[in-house]
Design an enzyme around this catalytic site. Sequence first.
Site, PDB file in Angstrom:
ATOM      1  CE1 TYR A 111      -3.229   2.967   0.404  1.00  0.00           C
ATOM      2  CE2 TYR A 111      -2.223   3.365   2.538  1.00  0.00           C
ATOM      3  CZ  TYR A 111      -3.059   3.766   1.527  1.00  0.00           C
ATOM      4  OH  TYR A 111      -3.715   4.964   1.619  1.00  0.00           O
ATOM      5  NE  ARG A 118      -2.755   7.371  -4.006  1.00  0.00           N
ATOM      6  CZ  ARG A 118      -3.686   7.027  -3.122  1.00  0.00           C
ATOM      7  NH1 ARG A 118      -4.937   6.826  -3.527  1.00  0.00           N
ATOM      8  NH2 ARG A 118      -3.392   6.831  -1.846  1.00  0.00           N
ATOM      9  CE1 TYR A 172      -4.552  10.337   7.710  1.00  0.00           C
ATOM     10  CE2 TYR A 172      -3.982   8.506   6.280  1.00  0.00           C
ATOM     11  CZ  TYR A 172      -4.929   9.219   6.996  1.00  0.00           C
ATOM     12  OH  TYR A 172      -6.228   8.801   6.986  1.00  0.00           O
ATOM     13  CD  GLU A 292     -11.406   2.017   2.796  1.00  0.00           C
ATOM     14  OE1 GLU A 292     -10.343   1.653   3.352  1.00  0.00           O
ATOM     15  OE2 GLU A 292     -11.449   2.427   1.626  1.00  0.00           O
TER      16      GLU A 292
END
Length: 302
Positions: A111, A118, A172, A292
């Site tokens: 991830y 990305r 984050y 989620e």
Amino acid sequence: MPIRVIFGANHSHLNPDYGEIHLATPLLEGAGQEVICAGSVDVFERSEEHFVSESNGWLVYASSVPVNGPLADCAEDLYHQLFRCLDGSEIVRIWNFVPAINEVVDGLENYRAFCFGRHEAFVAKFGGRAFDSFCAASAVGVNDNQLTVFAMATHRRAHHLENPLQSPAYRYPERYGPRPPSFSRSSYVAGESPALYISGTAAVRGSDSIALGDLAGQLEVTGENLDRIIAESVAALGGDITHVGSAIGRAYVRRPEDASTVMACIREHAWCTADRFNIVHSDICREELLVEIELSWPAALA
Ligand code: 3EB
């Protein structure tokens, strides 16, 4: 022909002739199909691995590529293509399905490697204020080796919102990875035939995962996060989304045995009716998250 997402495939693949996006994600509850773009869609670009369609000023980009080599590079290349295909429109929703999402490869969780690639593509496209362009998104696991990403974009003006209960994901701290996730908590298009997309939402407060190992606790926090971002989004849209009707919802659950508890939680909330809700079996992007939930109110298209 609408564009549809179909869960439960053995192998993720696209079928542009029928407007289909098949995902190797087992279906646990629901009809297993979701129309992401209604109306009479024209597929105007396609290859073995991607297609782009348009209907009434709404674009869909979809890509499904085998991951051969570093996932960060694979994600970056895919996002370069996504931005090229959607250039000149505003992106409002991106769905990401990432193989072995929690597996650690060369010291980095997949991830986090995905987030790296990305992020590089967003910065290459939008520069230092790339966060202004981040839209609603989700990133979950999938049961094969295909990175599958699809997105909605519009020729109208898109707006993006954050949830006051949650740290913006792009801020984050580094302990969650060397590059932050590139998404906003919601995106909407106002005016006639409005649209609203709420990102995949989990038991994250500030930047921390909470209610560890506790499904009921995670559902409660997820519900509070959803209620708040929906309220903020509806206020920004002018205070009323009743005319767009009931949402289309989707939950991703890490443990298949949790599906019925999650469905019971959905029935208690007014977001959408259970017949417009799918629950699928997917790993979530943080190892400790069990569930989620996302909601979409797509624009009504003829
Ligand atoms: C979170 O709040 C949970 O990386 O695109 C939710 C929605 C999450 C989108 C993404 C990740 C993403 O951080 C995970």
